[in-house]
Design an enzyme around this catalytic site. Structure first.
Site, PDB file in Angstrom:
ATOM      1  CD  GLN A  71      11.549  12.257   9.696  1.00 44.53           C
ATOM      2  OE1 GLN A  71      10.447  11.583   9.910  1.00 44.53           O
ATOM      3  NE2 GLN A  71      12.215  13.151   9.010  1.00 44.53           N
ATOM      4  CD  GLU A  87       8.544   5.789  12.862  1.00 47.89           C
ATOM      5  OE1 GLU A  87       8.578   5.791  11.137  1.00 47.89           O
ATOM      6  OE2 GLU A  87       8.149   7.022  12.756  1.00 47.89           O
ATOM      7  CG  HIS A  88      12.419   7.956  12.037  1.00 50.54           C
ATOM      8  ND1 HIS A  88      11.348   7.906  12.572  1.00 50.54           N
ATOM      9  CD2 HIS A  88      12.909   7.422  11.439  1.00 50.54           C
ATOM     10  CE1 HIS A  88      10.763   8.176  10.688  1.00 50.54           C
ATOM     11  NE2 HIS A  88      11.986   7.031  10.717  1.00 50.54           N
ATOM     12  CE1 TYR A 129      -3.518   2.635  -0.035  1.00 51.26           C
ATOM     13  CE2 TYR A 129      -3.151   3.736   1.652  1.00 51.26           C
ATOM     14  CZ  TYR A 129      -3.879   3.179   0.778  1.00 51.26           C
ATOM     15  OH  TYR A 129      -4.270   4.355   0.610  1.00 51.26           O
ATOM     16  CG  HIS A 164       6.182  12.913   8.224  1.00 58.51           C
ATOM     17  ND1 HIS A 164       6.073  11.659   7.392  1.00 58.51           N
ATOM     18  CD2 HIS A 164       7.275  13.071   8.688  1.00 58.51           C
ATOM     19  CE1 HIS A 164       7.298  11.457   6.559  1.00 58.51           C
ATOM     20  NE2 HIS A 164       8.314  11.736   7.508  1.00 58.51           N
ATOM     21  CG  ASP A 181      11.879   9.291   6.702  1.00 52.78           C
ATOM     22  OD1 ASP A 181      11.428   8.892   7.481  1.00 52.78           O
ATOM     23  OD2 ASP A 181      11.412  11.141   6.828  1.00 52.78           O
ATOM     24  CD  GLN A 199     -11.710   2.143  -0.807  1.00 52.65           C
ATOM     25  OE1 GLN A 199     -11.572   2.748   0.631  1.00 52.65           O
ATOM     26  NE2 GLN A 199     -11.212   3.722  -1.655  1.00 52.65           N
ATOM     27  CG  HIS A 222       0.979 -36.894  20.223  1.00 53.47           C
ATOM     28  ND1 HIS A 222      -0.260 -36.681  20.265  1.00 53.47           N
ATOM     29  CD2 HIS A 222       1.518 -35.397  19.382  1.00 53.47           C
ATOM     30  CE1 HIS A 222      -0.057 -35.178  19.853  1.00 53.47           C
ATOM     31  NE2 HIS A 222       0.821 -35.035  19.416  1.00 53.47           N
TER      32      HIS A 222
END
Length: 441
Positions: free
Chosen positions: A250, A318-319, A121, A253, A352, A182, A412
């Site tokens: 950042q 994250e960073h 995606y 974003h 990035d 969707q 078993h």
């Protein structure tokens, strides 16, 4: 003890659990399951004003879009994808198959098998994120995935040519102009125009993230993504202007993107705060960066380097950019991060956009237990076993029988008994009742 010159409440996964989003996503997924392409078309028309004859782009249309772009754009895409591909291939080469002999004639092994079909995606809401095509598709192909389906939404009713070019150049086998829930639902459950995939990767808005969350288990996903985060760890040697610019890089974003400075220098902290106030008013993306810094920005001053590393690691960001006299210390002093950027010559924006490591990374504290997207995410590590030695099979059968009966698993145990009887001469009453006394032929 750390001192907060600017404090904000850290974001958590609980903050992302919005009931209205969850309910709406569930209803869309259920509707697509029930009505298939008809439902997909209705949602595409409603959310993206996009009602094409076919959501899938033909090879001829893709070629037209690629040819419409300036040569420099194509060259830059090719350069960046080469960096991503080279690093992903190096990662893949580090993952070797294993086969060992643990007992005489007993072979155990594992193989790294590519996932058969992957959905990528590529977001297109606020920004056309061509880089996400590099990270998701190039890496999947480096892993050996035979079928990669790529979806991206139209932007204001138009086809994002650069994104399509990036998807094609990355190696996507099918490209669809389809976005939002969707798209994710179509990839996961399949429709008349798209066969389902086995794993979905790539970032997106809150609705896309929630769709991935709800469909996880039916398909695999890369990770649960939240707002982008940046942490700068700095001592007195850091440049305040570079630090301020990188924090805001950042924050743009989105209005919920945390930007945090942890430093041992109060002088640096004060100057960074002053510079941010000067830079923000002139930023073209201040509508996102300004509320992000106002509501989620933090400046934390530590007493010494030991405290600096502890506080930085506790944030599990994250960073993490490291602007200290010896930035490589972070490799030994930190454990919880999505990606490290060592020294002022590098920055999160390189990760990035251009440098080659993957930018799909854990947020909201998930760096405490996972890394980001990488070539290994597109591989299944599967095991196999082979027993060639009769004596070893008999020995394992004896132990299996005893171990299984401790757990009351008689079936078993009997599988082990058969091998101990057949290859080791053991006698079992239940076998005699079925086949009679004696040894097998």
């Amino acid at each position: 003890m750390p001192r907060y010159l600017k404090k904000a409440t850290p974001k958590t996964f609980a903050d992302s659990a919005q009931h209205d989003v969850s309910d709406r996503v569930r209803s869309i997924i259920d509707d697509i399951r029930a009505r298939g392409e008809t439902a997909v078309r209705e949602y595409s028309a409603t959310f993206d004003r996009w009602e094409p004859d076919s959501f899938r782009l033909s090879d001829a249309r893709i070629a037209e879009l690629v040819d419409s772009l300036p040569r420099q754009v194509i060259d830059d895409i090719a350069f960046v994808q080469e960096q991503v591909r080279n690093f992903a291939l190096a990662q893949r080469a580090s993952l070797t198959d294993v086969e060992v002999e643990t007992l005489p004639g007993v072979r155990l092994g594992h193989r790294h098998v590519p996932i058969e079909a992957v959905g990528a995606y590529i977001p297109g809401g606020k920004y056309p994120l061509t880089a996400s095509a590099h990270m998701t598709i190039v890496t999947a192909k480096a892993a050996g995935v035979p079928r990669v389906v790529a979806c991206t939404p139209p932007i204001r009713g138009e086809i994002p040519a650069a994104t399509v070019a990036a998807m094609k150049m990355a190696g996507a086998d099918e490209i669809y102009l389809l976005g939002g829930v969707q798209a994710v639902a179509s990839m996961a459950v399949g429709t008349d125009f798209m066969a389902p995939v086995n794993l979905i990767a790539g970032p997106g808005n809150a609705y896309v993230a929630e769709a991935k969350r709800q469909l996880y288990g039916e398909v695999g996903i890369d990770l649960f993504a939240g707002p982008t985060e940046i942490l700068v760890i700095a001592d007195e040697t850091a440049d305040p202007f570079t630090t301020a610019v990188d924090l805001l890089s950042q924050a743009e974003h989105g209005p919920d993107s945390p930007a945090v400075l942890v430093t041992t220098s109060e002088a640096l902290a004060d100057e960074v705060a002053r510079l941010i106030d000067r830079i923000l008013p002139g930023m073209p993306t201040k509508d996102f960066a300004e509320p992000a810094w106002r509501d989620h920005g933090q400046i934390i001053v530590c007493d010494d380097m030991d405290e600096l590393w502890r506080v930085g690691d506790s944030l599990a960001s994250e960073h993490v950019q490291v602007f200290t006299a010896d930035p490589r210390q972070a490799l030994d002093r930190m454990r919880n991060y999505g990606a490290l950027f060592l020294g002022e010559n590098t920055c999160v924006s390189y990760g990035d956009k251009v440098i080659g490591t993957n930018h799909v990374l854990p947020t909201l504290g998930a760096a405490r237990y996972t890394g980001g997207l990488w070539v290994g995410k597109y591989l299944k590590t599967v095991t196999y076993q082979e027993v060639l030695n009769d004596d070893s099979s008999a020995d394992l059968g004896r132990v299996c029988g005893r171990a299984a009966r401790v757990e009351l698993f008689e079936g078993h145990a009997r599988s082990g008994d058969v091998r101990a009887w057949r290859h080791g001469g053991e006698q079992f009453a239940w076998i005699e009742e079925v086949v009679g006394e004696g040894q097998p032929a």
